[in-house]
Structures are given as C-alpha cells and as structure tokens.
Design an enzyme around this catalytic site. Structure first.
Site, PDB file in Angstrom:
ATOM      1  N   ASP A 133      -0.209   5.106   1.127  1.00 32.29           N
ATOM      2  CA  ASP A 133      -0.471   6.034   2.235  1.00 32.29           C
ATOM      3  C   ASP A 133      -0.363   5.332   3.587  1.00 32.29           C
ATOM      4  O   ASP A 133      -0.992   4.294   3.805  1.00 32.29           O
ATOM      5  CB  ASP A 133      -1.872   6.644   2.112  1.00 32.29           C
ATOM      6  CG  ASP A 133      -1.982   7.627   0.959  1.00 32.29           C
ATOM      7  OD1 ASP A 133      -1.003   8.352   0.706  1.00 32.29           O
ATOM      8  OD2 ASP A 133      -3.042   7.666   0.310  1.00 32.29           O
TER       9      ASP A 133
ATOM     10  N   ASP B 266       0.874  -1.164   0.000  1.00 29.62           N
ATOM     11  CA  ASP B 266       0.000   0.000   0.000  1.00 29.62           C
ATOM     12  C   ASP B 266       0.922   1.228   0.000  1.00 29.62           C
ATOM     13  O   ASP B 266       2.140   1.103   0.202  1.00 29.62           O
ATOM     14  CB  ASP B 266      -0.887  -0.042   1.250  1.00 29.62           C
ATOM     15  CG  ASP B 266      -1.726   1.213   1.402  1.00 29.62           C
ATOM     16  OD1 ASP B 266      -2.351   1.631   0.418  1.00 29.62           O
ATOM     17  OD2 ASP B 266      -1.725   1.784   2.510  1.00 29.62           O
TER      18      ASP B 266
END
Length: 240
Positions: A10, A8
């Site tokens: 963020d 991922d």
C-alpha cells in the site's frame, strides 16, 4: 541472485491504500461513522475484518472487490522499476512484506502482469468463504512492542534471511533493499546492515520516522519520489 529487494504494498507498489480503494465498491462509497469509530490503535487487522464483513452484508460481490483492486494505480515509476528488475532477475530476488492481505495483493500483481517477479508474499491471509464474504486473518503473533499486533515486519525479514541463507547453501545475500512508506516499515529498516539500503517514500511516515531514528539506523537511507530514483541506485549496485 545476490541481492534481496523487499517491497511494501500500500502506497509503495500502489499509489493509495488498497483498503481505502475497496471501500469505494460499497453502494455509498464510504464507511458509516459507527464502523470508522470502532478502530483501535494497533488493531487495524481486526478493524478490517469488520469492514469486510460489513461490505458482504451490503451485498458487495467478489467481482466488485476484484475490480476495485485492479483499478488502483501503481505508484509513479513503479512499473519502470519492475521492468528494470525483470531484466536483471539474475541479480535480484523480490518479495512483498505487507499488512494488506493476500487477495488484494495477488489480484493487483496478477492484473499488472508482475506476480511472477516475486518469490514470496508475506501478508495477512484472506479468502472468500461459501457465503461470498472475504475473510481476513492475522499474519502471526509476535512480541515486538513497536508493531501492530498482527505483524512485525522485522521478525518476517529476519526469519526470511535465515531460511534463504540455509537454502542458498549458507550464502547470505550481499545486500538487502527495503522499499516502503509507512510507520510499520521502520522496524524492519532498523534490522538492515551497513551495506543495505532503506528506501522510504519521501514525505511519508517512514521517511519522517527514520529521520528521528537516525542514531539506531545502520543502513543507507535513500528517499524516493518515483521508481526511477530506486532504479538509479540499483543500477550502480549491479554495475559494481
């Protein structure tokens, strides 16, 4: 390459939300209440389209947005994790699966000097139009009821594994490692097998939600606080 590592972006690669960071490029450094209150659950991509349009109206330039993204710090130890992966690239293939956008992710990875490590970036398209506005689009549509309307990371994961197995002459990855933090990282984790590992950031939504989904989960779960926690685990796998 025997192993696939999915990241991922963020609050995983970087230590905050890139969307929050770019808002600081506004003259007021914050969104007006009318805009914040327009958010609808499950429609975050649509909300960010409005935020970016508002930023353009307020005169925020491409350079200001780029600068705000480049200033975002990496999560603790993530650059060390990238160094480890760089020195073991014969074993690992890396990809990003993120509900941020292509401009933010490409900008940050290039500035950090790690863009070349990633085979693929799965994220929402975003580019500047002739008027200087960053235009954001949804990644895809899907039928998954647990994910935001613009992105199901499990659908992305399943398709990528299928495509890469064909490209690799029918040979699947021996193991898949998924590193994340958010609620939308739970769905792809549920598709992992018994040899695979989900790395939820400790104390973040993915960690809490995986604990409640334990009965549906086949993969190993290794919570992380810093990149060294992940390196320790991957080192053992390489040495097997």
């Amino acid at each position: 390459r025997r192993f696939l590592v999915l990241f991922d972006f963020d609050e995983t690669i970087i230590d905050e939300s890139s969307d929050d960071a770019v808002v600081r490029a506004l003259p007021s450094q914050r969104l007006p209440d009318w805009l914040k209150n327009s958010y609808r659950e499950g429609h975050y991509n649509e909300f960010m389209q409005k935020v970016l349009a508002y930023m353009a109206e307020e005169g925020v330039s491409e350079g200001s947005i780029r600068s705000a993204v480049e200033k975002i710090p990496p999560s603790p130890g993530l650059l060390g994790l990238f160094e480890f992966l760089q020195s073991n690239l014969k074993h690992f293939e890396l990809a990003v699966v993120s509900d941020a956008n292509m401009f933010f992710i490409q900008t940050w990875l290039e500035h950090a000097g790690v863009r070349h490590l990633f085979w693929k970036i799965f994220t929402n398209p975003a580019s500047f139009d002739d008027a200087g506005r960053l235009v954001l689009l949804p990644f895809h549509s899907h039928l998954c009821s647990r994910c935001p309307d613009n992105m199901c990371k499990q659908a992305i994961l399943r398709e990528y594994l299928s495509v890469r197995q064909k490209e690799r002459g029918g040979v699947p990855f021996q193991r898949v490692f998924y590193i994340g933090d958010g609620a939308n990282d739970v769905c792809p984790s549920l598709a992992l097998g018994a040899w695979d590992t989900a790395f939820p950031r400790r104390g973040f939504p993915m960690h809490r939600l995986l604990q409640s989904e334990a009965g549906k989960l086949k993969a190993n779960v290794v919570p992380w606080v810093c990149g060294e926690d992940i390196v320790d685990c991957l080192k053992k796998v390489v040495e097997e």
